[in-house]
Design a protein around this motif. Structure first.
Motif, PDB file in Angstrom:
ATOM      1  N   VAL A 166       0.856  -1.185   0.000  1.00  0.00           N
ATOM      2  CA  VAL A 166       0.000   0.000   0.000  1.00  0.00           C
ATOM      3  C   VAL A 166       0.898   1.243   0.000  1.00  0.00           C
ATOM      4  CG1 VAL A 166      -1.807   1.267   1.217  1.00  0.00           C
ATOM      5  CG2 VAL A 166      -1.768  -1.238   1.286  1.00  0.00           C
ATOM      6  N   PRO A 167       0.728   2.154  -0.951  1.00  0.00           N
ATOM      7  CA  PRO A 167       1.538   3.374  -0.980  1.00  0.00           C
ATOM      8  C   PRO A 167       1.395   4.168   0.324  1.00  0.00           C
ATOM      9  CG  PRO A 167       0.337   3.113  -3.035  1.00  0.00           C
ATOM     10  CD  PRO A 167      -0.202   2.080  -2.102  1.00  0.00           C
ATOM     11  N   LEU A 168       2.420   4.959   0.636  1.00  0.00           N
ATOM     12  CA  LEU A 168       2.470   5.660   1.912  1.00  0.00           C
ATOM     13  C   LEU A 168       1.244   6.530   2.147  1.00  0.00           C
ATOM     14  CD1 LEU A 168       3.899   6.540   4.494  1.00  0.00           C
ATOM     15  CD2 LEU A 168       5.141   8.258   3.142  1.00  0.00           C
ATOM     16  N   ARG A 169       0.916   7.388   1.179  1.00  0.00           N
ATOM     17  CA  ARG A 169      -0.218   8.296   1.392  1.00  0.00           C
ATOM     18  C   ARG A 169      -1.528   7.544   1.514  1.00  0.00           C
ATOM     19  NH1 ARG A 169       0.946  13.513  -2.600  1.00  0.00           N
ATOM     20  NH2 ARG A 169       2.753  14.310  -1.432  1.00  0.00           N
ATOM     21  N   ALA A 170      -1.708   6.509   0.714  1.00  0.00           N
ATOM     22  CA  ALA A 170      -2.928   5.702   0.807  1.00  0.00           C
ATOM     23  C   ALA A 170      -3.008   5.004   2.157  1.00  0.00           C
ATOM     24  CB  ALA A 170      -2.966   4.682  -0.327  1.00  0.00           C
ATOM     25  N   ALA A 171      -1.870   4.522   2.644  1.00  0.00           N
ATOM     26  CA  ALA A 171      -1.847   3.862   3.947  1.00  0.00           C
ATOM     27  C   ALA A 171      -2.195   4.846   5.060  1.00  0.00           C
ATOM     28  CB  ALA A 171      -0.467   3.249   4.189  1.00  0.00           C
ATOM     29  N   GLN A 172      -1.651   6.056   4.984  1.00  0.00           N
ATOM     30  CA  GLN A 172      -1.964   7.071   5.990  1.00  0.00           C
ATOM     31  C   GLN A 172      -3.450   7.424   5.967  1.00  0.00           C
ATOM     32  OE1 GLN A 172       0.870  10.045   4.734  1.00  0.00           O
ATOM     33  NE2 GLN A 172       2.345   9.477   6.318  1.00  0.00           N
ATOM     34  N   SER A 173      -4.023   7.548   4.766  1.00  0.00           N
ATOM     35  CA  SER A 173      -5.446   7.860   4.647  1.00  0.00           C
ATOM     36  C   SER A 173      -6.303   6.759   5.252  1.00  0.00           C
ATOM     37  CB  SER A 173      -5.821   8.076   3.183  1.00  0.00           C
ATOM     38  OG  SER A 173      -5.190   9.233   2.662  1.00  0.00           O
ATOM     39  N   LEU A 174      -5.945   5.506   5.008  1.00  0.00           N
ATOM     40  CA  LEU A 174      -6.690   4.379   5.569  1.00  0.00           C
ATOM     41  C   LEU A 174      -6.674   4.425   7.091  1.00  0.00           C
ATOM     42  CD1 LEU A 174      -5.585   1.456   3.219  1.00  0.00           C
ATOM     43  CD2 LEU A 174      -7.886   2.408   3.424  1.00  0.00           C
ATOM     44  N   LEU A 175      -5.523   4.743   7.666  1.00  0.00           N
ATOM     45  CA  LEU A 175      -5.424   4.789   9.119  1.00  0.00           C
ATOM     46  C   LEU A 175      -6.180   5.977   9.701  1.00  0.00           C
ATOM     47  CD1 LEU A 175      -1.682   3.734   9.549  1.00  0.00           C
ATOM     48  CD2 LEU A 175      -3.733   2.363   9.968  1.00  0.00           C
ATOM     49  N   VAL A 176      -6.168   7.105   8.991  1.00  0.00           N
ATOM     50  CA  VAL A 176      -6.937   8.264   9.456  1.00  0.00           C
ATOM     51  C   VAL A 176      -8.427   7.958   9.445  1.00  0.00           C
ATOM     52  CG1 VAL A 176      -7.639  10.608   8.850  1.00  0.00           C
ATOM     53  CG2 VAL A 176      -5.221  10.007   8.860  1.00  0.00           C
ATOM     54  N   LEU A 177      -8.929   7.369   8.370  1.00  0.00           N
ATOM     55  CA  LEU A 177     -10.351   7.033   8.285  1.00  0.00           C
ATOM     56  C   LEU A 177     -10.728   5.985   9.331  1.00  0.00           C
ATOM     57  CD1 LEU A 177     -10.863   6.988   4.413  1.00  0.00           C
ATOM     58  CD2 LEU A 177     -11.646   8.722   6.041  1.00  0.00           C
ATOM     59  N   ALA A 178      -9.836   5.039   9.596  1.00  0.00           N
ATOM     60  CA  ALA A 178     -10.094   4.055  10.641  1.00  0.00           C
ATOM     61  C   ALA A 178     -10.171   4.727  12.008  1.00  0.00           C
ATOM     62  CB  ALA A 178      -9.007   2.986  10.626  1.00  0.00           C
ATOM     63  N   PHE A 179      -9.326   5.731  12.220  1.00  0.00           N
ATOM     64  CA  PHE A 179      -9.342   6.478  13.474  1.00  0.00           C
ATOM     65  C   PHE A 179     -10.666   7.214  13.666  1.00  0.00           C
ATOM     66  CE2 PHE A 179      -8.620  10.700  15.400  1.00  0.00           C
ATOM     67  CZ  PHE A 179      -8.232  10.323  16.679  1.00  0.00           C
ATOM     68  N   LEU A 180     -11.219   7.745  12.582  1.00  0.00           N
ATOM     69  CA  LEU A 180     -12.471   8.516  12.643  1.00  0.00           C
ATOM     70  C   LEU A 180     -13.711   7.631  12.664  1.00  0.00           C
ATOM     71  CD1 LEU A 180     -11.566  11.252  10.004  1.00  0.00           C
ATOM     72  CD2 LEU A 180     -11.584  11.541  12.490  1.00  0.00           C
ATOM     73  N   ALA A 181     -13.543   6.333  12.455  1.00  0.00           N
ATOM     74  CA  ALA A 181     -14.676   5.439  12.218  1.00  0.00           C
ATOM     75  C   ALA A 181     -15.660   5.410  13.383  1.00  0.00           C
ATOM     76  CB  ALA A 181     -14.170   4.026  11.909  1.00  0.00           C
ATOM     77  N   GLU A 182     -15.175   5.473  14.626  1.00  0.00           N
ATOM     78  CA  GLU A 182     -16.091   5.403  15.768  1.00  0.00           C
ATOM     79  C   GLU A 182     -17.063   6.579  15.769  1.00  0.00           C
ATOM     80  OE1 GLU A 182     -16.111   4.984  20.659  1.00  0.00           O
ATOM     81  OE2 GLU A 182     -14.228   5.393  19.598  1.00  0.00           O
ATOM     82  N   ALA A 183     -16.555   7.762  15.427  1.00  0.00           N
ATOM     83  CA  ALA A 183     -17.441   8.933  15.375  1.00  0.00           C
ATOM     84  C   ALA A 183     -18.424   8.822  14.211  1.00  0.00           C
ATOM     85  CB  ALA A 183     -16.618  10.205  15.255  1.00  0.00           C
ATOM     86  N   ILE A 184     -17.934   8.444  13.034  1.00  0.00           N
ATOM     87  CA  ILE A 184     -18.812   8.304  11.866  1.00  0.00           C
ATOM     88  C   ILE A 184     -19.859   7.227  12.115  1.00  0.00           C
ATOM     89  CG2 ILE A 184     -18.880   7.799   9.388  1.00  0.00           C
ATOM     90  CD1 ILE A 184     -15.982   8.793   9.247  1.00  0.00           C
ATOM     91  N   GLY A 185     -19.498   6.201  12.889  1.00  0.00           N
ATOM     92  CA  GLY A 185     -20.425   5.120  13.182  1.00  0.00           C
ATOM     93  C   GLY A 185     -21.647   5.545  13.966  1.00  0.00           C
ATOM     94  N   GLU A 186     -21.647   6.744  14.522  1.00  0.00           N
ATOM     95  CA  GLU A 186     -22.826   7.240  15.228  1.00  0.00           C
ATOM     96  C   GLU A 186     -23.949   7.627  14.267  1.00  0.00           C
ATOM     97  OE1 GLU A 186     -23.457   7.561  18.637  1.00  0.00           O
ATOM     98  OE2 GLU A 186     -21.708   6.249  18.764  1.00  0.00           O
ATOM     99  N   ILE A 187     -23.648   7.727  12.970  1.00  0.00           N
ATOM    100  CA  ILE A 187     -24.679   8.023  11.967  1.00  0.00           C
ATOM    101  C   ILE A 187     -25.416   6.738  11.632  1.00  0.00           C
ATOM    102  CG2 ILE A 187     -25.115   8.935   9.665  1.00  0.00           C
ATOM    103  CD1 ILE A 187     -22.448  10.413   9.855  1.00  0.00           C
ATOM    104  N   GLU A 188     -26.718   6.728  11.785  1.00  0.00           N
ATOM    105  CA  GLU A 188     -27.493   5.515  11.547  1.00  0.00           C
ATOM    106  C   GLU A 188     -27.720   5.248  10.065  1.00  0.00           C
ATOM    107  OE1 GLU A 188     -31.102   5.144  13.729  1.00  0.00           O
ATOM    108  OE2 GLU A 188     -30.149   5.468  15.685  1.00  0.00           O
ATOM    109  N   ASP A 189     -27.939   6.290   9.289  1.00  0.00           N
ATOM    110  CA  ASP A 189     -28.236   6.126   7.870  1.00  0.00           C
ATOM    111  C   ASP A 189     -26.955   5.778   7.111  1.00  0.00           C
ATOM    112  OD1 ASP A 189     -28.594   6.956   5.004  1.00  0.00           O
ATOM    113  OD2 ASP A 189     -30.603   7.438   5.711  1.00  0.00           O
ATOM    114  N   GLU A 190     -26.935   4.613   6.479  1.00  0.00           N
ATOM    115  CA  GLU A 190     -25.723   4.146   5.812  1.00  0.00           C
ATOM    116  C   GLU A 190     -25.330   5.039   4.646  1.00  0.00           C
ATOM    117  OE1 GLU A 190     -24.014   0.083   3.628  1.00  0.00           O
ATOM    118  OE2 GLU A 190     -25.879   0.028   4.783  1.00  0.00           O
ATOM    119  N   ALA A 191     -26.309   5.512   3.873  1.00  0.00           N
ATOM    120  CA  ALA A 191     -26.007   6.367   2.725  1.00  0.00           C
ATOM    121  C   ALA A 191     -25.365   7.679   3.176  1.00  0.00           C
ATOM    122  CB  ALA A 191     -27.270   6.643   1.916  1.00  0.00           C
TER     123      ALA A 191
END
Length: 425
Positions: free
Chosen positions: A382-407
């Motif tokens: 995985v390229p460096l920037r793509a890997a960093q983006s994946l980890l950032v989005l994973a870090f934010l996932a708990e907050a985003i998971g509070e949204i019930e509507d999947e779309a």
């Protein structure tokens, strides 16, 4: 005495150019708010709840020449919504959908001039309740001087969300908006907000949620780099009712989002979450106060911030459990991912408990990207920037998971990815 006089002087300068509307049912409510505001004055840096965020740009008059705003890309474009558009702080009927939706009655604040209106029992009322134990004078200023907003009375379960879209075309727009949402028993509504309403924004939303009703709120504050935004959301939550709010904040010169909620009915819940990304001279502040005043209620505060190049993130969160509010379940987490050594995260978590049968927890951490996880992704090609983006989005996932509507959740994640891609250029 000198501090009090300075607050009064700041108030006089701030309201000098504002118009006061005493027409119809709003007049007495605005007059009462102005009296409360005069007694308080405006906030100063020495105030406890402003110790991490300097209110100067929110308090002082706008400069004669303000930096032009930049319209951000539209969000939620694939969702079927009732769209209400505000341009430079004013409702734009030509760009908005008709004010008609099953299970909902809608009106525009500036057009609701009759002597009798259902909103008279809500406008400014929750804001006034939210002044204790912490004064929030800029919310009171909003009640006194807001010239525009939307009044939403929900009696059923509409088939689609109501989407509030803010646009700014004037570089000197000082927008003051006030929304009221009244949820009848058993009703349900999703309210979306996106865009920047002006060079400076003061926005208050009051939400009264009756027994068994459910309110979903998703807000996206975008990539305009020179705006100053202050929002307050006040909620009163009845028995077996639910309040859920999520805010995505990306950049912005100064952003402070305050949420003040009262759980007044047994078995009710309040969830507040935020995902924030900031770079450079960005200052982002989330301040939350949740009061448990009934039994078997649940609250969650989940805030994640990603900061780089000197950005500052602030979280102030309090859970107050009143006497008799047994079986309370209160959860609070605030975390920051610092992508360099120049950024800063300031946190002030608080618990105040007067009941003996409760489950409350809070935690706050800050740190860098997990190098082990980054190495794992890089070792698998995985390229460096793509890997960093994946980890950032994973870090934010708990907050985003509070949204019930999947779309809606997917739309938020896609916008965060756009921010990451843009800042990697």
């Amino acid at each position: 005495m000198a501090v009090a006089q300075a607050k009064q002087d700041a108030l006089a300068a701030r309201i000098a150019g504002l118009s006061f509307d005493a027409a119809g049912w709003q007049g007495a409510l605005r007059t009462e708010a102005l009296a409360r505001l005069t007694a308080m004055g405006l906030p100063a840096k020495r105030d406890e709840y402003w110790r991490y965020t300097n209110p100067a740009t929110l308090v002082a008059p706008l400069p004669a020449v303000a930096t032009a705003t930049t319209e951000e890309p539209a969000l939620f474009t694939d969702l079927d919504c009732l769209k209400l558009v505000f341009v430079d702080g004013q409702f734009d009927a030509a760009q908005s959908d008709p004010l008609a939706l099953e299970g909902v009655s809608l009106a525009v604040l500036s057009q609701a001039k009759a002597d009798i209106h259902w909103a008279a029992d809500l406008f400014g009322q929750l804001e006034a309740r939210g002044q204790s134990p912490v004064q929030r004078p800029l919310a009171t200023l909003n009640t006194a001087f807001a010239g525009e907003g939307v009044l939403i009375h929900v009696t059923g379960k509409p088939s689609k969300p109501v989407s509030l879209i803010y646009r700014a075309t004037s570089a000197g727009c000082d927008a003051i908006l006030h929304h009221c949402v009244k949820m009848e028993a058993g009703s349900e509504l999703t309210l979306l907000e996106q865009g920047t309403a002006g060079a400076r924004v003061n926005l208050v939303t009051e939400v009264d949620i009756a027994d068994g009703a459910r309110f979903h709120h998703i807000r996206a504050q975008g990539r305009v780099e020179n705006d100053s935004t202050l929002t307050h959301i006040f909620a009163r939550i009845g028995q077996e009712a639910a309040f859920k709010s999520f805010t995505m904040t990306a950049d912005g010169k100064l952003t402070r989002n305050e949420a003040v909620m009262e759980l007044l009915g047994n078995d009710s819940s309040a969830h507040v979450a935020g995902a924030a990304l900031g770079e450079g001279g960005v200052h982002q502040d989330d301040t939350v106060f949740i009061t448990h005043a009934a039994e078997r209620c649940e609250s969650r505060q989940v805030f994640k911030k990603v900061l780089k190049n000197g950005a500052v993130g602030v979280f102030q969160g309090k859970i107050l459990v009143k006497q008799g509010a047994q079986k309370t379940d209160g959860y609070q987490i605030s975390q920051a991912l610092l992508l360099d050594g120049d950024s800063q995260f300031l946190a002030k978590p608080e618990l105040e408990i007067y009941a003996d049968d409760v489950k409350c927890s809070h935690g706050s951490t800050s740190g860098a990207i997990d190098e082990t996880a980054l190495f794992y992704l890089r070792s698998r090609g995985v390229p460096l920037r793509a890997a960093q983006s994946l980890l950032v989005l994973a870090f934010l996932a708990e907050a985003i998971g509070e949204i019930e509507d999947e779309a809606i959740s997917e739309a938020i994640s896609a916008r965060l990815q756009v921010w990451l891609d843009w800042h990697e250029q």
